[in-house]
Scaffold this motif. Structure first.
Motif, PDB file in Angstrom:
ATOM      1  N   PHE A  35       0.837  -1.138  -0.130  1.00 20.34           N
ATOM      2  CA  PHE A  35      -0.166   0.022   0.157  1.00 20.34           C
ATOM      3  C   PHE A  35       0.898   1.294  -0.156  1.00 20.34           C
ATOM      4  O   PHE A  35       0.706   2.253  -0.858  1.00 20.34           O
ATOM      5  CB  PHE A  35      -1.089   0.108   1.336  1.00 20.34           C
ATOM      6  CG  PHE A  35      -1.754   1.382   1.252  1.00 20.34           C
ATOM      7  CD1 PHE A  35      -2.731   1.554   0.683  1.00 20.34           C
ATOM      8  CD2 PHE A  35      -1.310   2.218   2.329  1.00 20.34           C
ATOM      9  CE1 PHE A  35      -3.551   2.857   0.654  1.00 20.34           C
ATOM     10  CE2 PHE A  35      -2.297   3.269   2.511  1.00 20.34           C
ATOM     11  CZ  PHE A  35      -3.330   3.537   1.819  1.00 20.34           C
ATOM     12  N   ILE A  36       1.777   1.349   0.974  1.00 18.63           N
ATOM     13  CA  ILE A  36       2.762   2.617   0.842  1.00 18.63           C
ATOM     14  C   ILE A  36       3.471   2.862  -0.401  1.00 18.63           C
ATOM     15  O   ILE A  36       3.400   3.818  -0.640  1.00 18.63           O
ATOM     16  CB  ILE A  36       3.640   2.319   2.017  1.00 18.63           C
ATOM     17  CG1 ILE A  36       2.858   2.654   3.499  1.00 18.63           C
ATOM     18  CG2 ILE A  36       4.865   3.439   1.999  1.00 18.63           C
ATOM     19  CD1 ILE A  36       3.643   2.229   4.642  1.00 18.63           C
ATOM     20  N   ILE A  37       4.256   1.580  -0.874  1.00 17.80           N
ATOM     21  CA  ILE A  37       5.072   1.797  -2.048  1.00 17.80           C
ATOM     22  C   ILE A  37       4.051   2.102  -3.283  1.00 17.80           C
ATOM     23  O   ILE A  37       4.369   3.054  -4.157  1.00 17.80           O
ATOM     24  CB  ILE A  37       6.038   0.735  -2.236  1.00 17.80           C
ATOM     25  CG1 ILE A  37       6.888   0.654  -1.186  1.00 17.80           C
ATOM     26  CG2 ILE A  37       6.372   0.764  -3.872  1.00 17.80           C
ATOM     27  CD1 ILE A  37       7.818  -0.746  -1.166  1.00 17.80           C
ATOM     28  N   MET A  38       3.015   1.335  -3.562  1.00 16.29           N
ATOM     29  CA  MET A  38       2.226   1.613  -4.784  1.00 16.29           C
ATOM     30  C   MET A  38       1.177   2.670  -4.881  1.00 16.29           C
ATOM     31  O   MET A  38       1.313   3.508  -5.655  1.00 16.29           O
ATOM     32  CB  MET A  38       1.329   0.184  -5.013  1.00 16.29           C
ATOM     33  CG  MET A  38       2.159  -1.093  -5.606  1.00 16.29           C
ATOM     34  SD  MET A  38       2.483  -0.904  -7.311  1.00 16.29           S
ATOM     35  CE  MET A  38       1.015  -1.024  -8.062  1.00 16.29           C
ATOM     36  N   THR A  39       0.505   2.766  -3.782  1.00 14.85           N
ATOM     37  CA  THR A  39      -0.645   3.758  -3.425  1.00 14.85           C
ATOM     38  C   THR A  39      -0.190   4.861  -3.078  1.00 14.85           C
ATOM     39  O   THR A  39      -0.106   6.010  -3.648  1.00 14.85           O
ATOM     40  CB  THR A  39      -1.499   3.187  -2.625  1.00 14.85           C
ATOM     41  OG1 THR A  39      -2.193   2.016  -3.133  1.00 14.85           O
ATOM     42  CG2 THR A  39      -2.791   4.227  -2.613  1.00 14.85           C
TER      43      THR A  39
ATOM     44  N   GLY B 208       3.797   5.839  -5.333  1.00 14.03           N
ATOM     45  CA  GLY B 208       3.587   5.712  -6.697  1.00 14.03           C
ATOM     46  C   GLY B 208       2.202   6.676  -7.209  1.00 14.03           C
ATOM     47  O   GLY B 208       2.428   7.622  -8.064  1.00 14.03           O
ATOM     48  N   GLY B 209       1.163   6.142  -6.720  1.00 16.05           N
ATOM     49  CA  GLY B 209       0.064   6.698  -6.967  1.00 16.05           C
ATOM     50  C   GLY B 209      -0.256   8.184  -6.580  1.00 16.05           C
ATOM     51  O   GLY B 209      -0.474   9.089  -7.152  1.00 16.05           O
ATOM     52  N   GLY B 210       0.377   8.320  -5.292  1.00 19.12           N
ATOM     53  CA  GLY B 210       0.486   9.948  -4.713  1.00 19.12           C
ATOM     54  C   GLY B 210       1.437  10.817  -5.603  1.00 19.12           C
ATOM     55  O   GLY B 210       0.961  11.974  -5.519  1.00 19.12           O
ATOM     56  N   GLY B 211       2.381  10.279  -5.902  1.00 21.06           N
ATOM     57  CA  GLY B 211       3.311  11.059  -6.883  1.00 21.06           C
ATOM     58  C   GLY B 211       2.700  11.593  -8.055  1.00 21.06           C
ATOM     59  O   GLY B 211       2.714  12.609  -8.391  1.00 21.06           O
TER      60      GLY B 211
ATOM     61  N   PHE C 102      -8.426   5.957  -4.077  1.00 19.07           N
ATOM     62  CA  PHE C 102      -8.917   7.333  -4.513  1.00 19.07           C
ATOM     63  C   PHE C 102      -8.821   8.562  -3.610  1.00 19.07           C
ATOM     64  O   PHE C 102      -8.665   9.348  -3.901  1.00 19.07           O
ATOM     65  CB  PHE C 102     -10.573   7.065  -5.029  1.00 19.07           C
ATOM     66  CG  PHE C 102     -11.161   8.349  -5.441  1.00 19.07           C
ATOM     67  CD1 PHE C 102     -10.767   8.617  -6.853  1.00 19.07           C
ATOM     68  CD2 PHE C 102     -12.120   9.072  -4.781  1.00 19.07           C
ATOM     69  CE1 PHE C 102     -11.458  10.012  -7.370  1.00 19.07           C
ATOM     70  CE2 PHE C 102     -12.658  10.308  -5.249  1.00 19.07           C
ATOM     71  CZ  PHE C 102     -12.218  10.675  -6.556  1.00 19.07           C
ATOM     72  N   VAL C 103      -9.171   7.884  -2.147  1.00 14.33           N
ATOM     73  CA  VAL C 103      -9.056   9.133  -1.213  1.00 14.33           C
ATOM     74  C   VAL C 103      -7.399   9.707  -1.355  1.00 14.33           C
ATOM     75  O   VAL C 103      -7.110  10.590  -1.058  1.00 14.33           O
ATOM     76  CB  VAL C 103      -9.492   8.649   0.126  1.00 14.33           C
ATOM     77  CG1 VAL C 103      -8.971   9.646   1.212  1.00 14.33           C
ATOM     78  CG2 VAL C 103     -10.889   8.488   0.108  1.00 14.33           C
ATOM     79  N   VAL C 104      -6.404   8.579  -1.152  1.00  7.89           N
ATOM     80  CA  VAL C 104      -5.084   9.011  -1.276  1.00  7.89           C
ATOM     81  C   VAL C 104      -4.610   9.725  -2.327  1.00  7.89           C
ATOM     82  O   VAL C 104      -4.045  10.939  -2.350  1.00  7.89           O
ATOM     83  CB  VAL C 104      -4.127   7.729  -1.137  1.00  7.89           C
ATOM     84  CG1 VAL C 104      -2.795   7.943  -1.368  1.00  7.89           C
ATOM     85  CG2 VAL C 104      -4.248   6.970   0.263  1.00  7.89           C
ATOM     86  N   LEU C 105      -5.342   9.442  -3.627  1.00  3.82           N
ATOM     87  CA  LEU C 105      -4.990  10.043  -4.668  1.00  3.82           C
ATOM     88  C   LEU C 105      -5.666  11.485  -4.769  1.00  3.82           C
ATOM     89  O   LEU C 105      -4.866  12.537  -5.303  1.00  3.82           O
ATOM     90  CB  LEU C 105      -5.542   9.397  -6.072  1.00  3.82           C
ATOM     91  CG  LEU C 105      -4.998   8.107  -6.387  1.00  3.82           C
ATOM     92  CD1 LEU C 105      -5.442   7.286  -7.601  1.00  3.82           C
ATOM     93  CD2 LEU C 105      -3.308   8.139  -6.498  1.00  3.82           C
ATOM     94  N   VAL C 106      -6.671  11.781  -4.214  1.00  6.39           N
ATOM     95  CA  VAL C 106      -7.417  13.059  -4.308  1.00  6.39           C
ATOM     96  C   VAL C 106      -6.594  13.805  -3.233  1.00  6.39           C
ATOM     97  O   VAL C 106      -6.248  15.006  -3.666  1.00  6.39           O
ATOM     98  CB  VAL C 106      -8.713  12.860  -3.904  1.00  6.39           C
ATOM     99  CG1 VAL C 106      -9.425  14.327  -3.223  1.00  6.39           C
ATOM    100  CG2 VAL C 106      -9.710  12.274  -4.783  1.00  6.39           C
ATOM    101  N   ILE C 107      -6.045  13.477  -2.061  1.00  9.64           N
ATOM    102  CA  ILE C 107      -5.357  14.268  -1.457  1.00  9.64           C
ATOM    103  C   ILE C 107      -3.943  14.631  -1.959  1.00  9.64           C
ATOM    104  O   ILE C 107      -3.603  15.933  -1.843  1.00  9.64           O
ATOM    105  CB  ILE C 107      -4.794  13.165  -0.024  1.00  9.64           C
ATOM    106  CG1 ILE C 107      -6.251  13.293   1.050  1.00  9.64           C
ATOM    107  CG2 ILE C 107      -3.513  13.949   0.909  1.00  9.64           C
ATOM    108  CD1 ILE C 107      -5.947  12.102   1.900  1.00  9.64           C
ATOM    109  N   GLY C 108      -3.472  13.776  -2.704  1.00 13.40           N
ATOM    110  CA  GLY C 108      -2.104  14.000  -3.163  1.00 13.40           C
ATOM    111  C   GLY C 108      -2.373  15.014  -4.604  1.00 13.40           C
ATOM    112  O   GLY C 108      -1.657  16.023  -4.589  1.00 13.40           O
ATOM    113  N   ALA C 109      -3.501  14.823  -5.264  1.00 17.59           N
ATOM    114  CA  ALA C 109      -3.751  15.804  -6.279  1.00 17.59           C
ATOM    115  C   ALA C 109      -4.074  17.300  -5.715  1.00 17.59           C
ATOM    116  O   ALA C 109      -3.804  18.456  -6.207  1.00 17.59           O
ATOM    117  CB  ALA C 109      -4.812  15.526  -7.062  1.00 17.59           C
TER     118      ALA C 109
END
Length: 113
Positions: free
Chosen positions: A12-16, A19-22, A74-81
């Motif tokens: 979760f940390i590495i992929m989501t 990777g995804g958050g970046g 999705f929530v992690v990605l929204v926070i990163g965006a």
């Protein structure tokens, strides 16, 4: 039972998160650089979350149709965006309109006194 499980924190940390958050951070940054409204980077996270869910499925045998993990991604990605968007917008406002605004922190700006 597979060696890789759905609840593996490192995956979760590495992929989501990394990777995804970046990728989400860079997408939010790109949208802010083009003066797009806030809903555009948030909408762009939907296909990114679906793609990230597929990578979890293809690489680590995770459940593809898990709504819980899809929403978590999705929530992690929204926070990163959102972070990328606001940081870039705050910098742009202070740099482009220095007679009107100054940075008030990493995510905001304020009118000069």
């Amino acid at each position: 039972m597979s060696l890789f499980v759905e609840d593996n924190l490192w995956i979760f940390i590495i992929m989501t998160v990394i990777g995804g958050g970046g990728a989400a951070f860079m997408a939010g940054r790109g949208m802010a650089m083009k003066w797009r409204p806030i809903w555009m980077p948030l909408l762009a996270m939907v296909p990114l979350a679906l793609g990230l869910r597929f990578l979890h499925f293809a690489l680590f045998e995770a459940n593809l149709t898990s709504l819980h993990y899809l929403l978590t991604d999705f929530v992690v990605l929204v926070i990163g965006a959102f972070l990328g968007y606001r940081m870039t917008l705050a910098k742009k406002m202070a740099n482009q309109y220095p007679w009107l605004y100054e940075k008030a922190g990493p995510l905001s700006w304020r009118a000069k006194a």
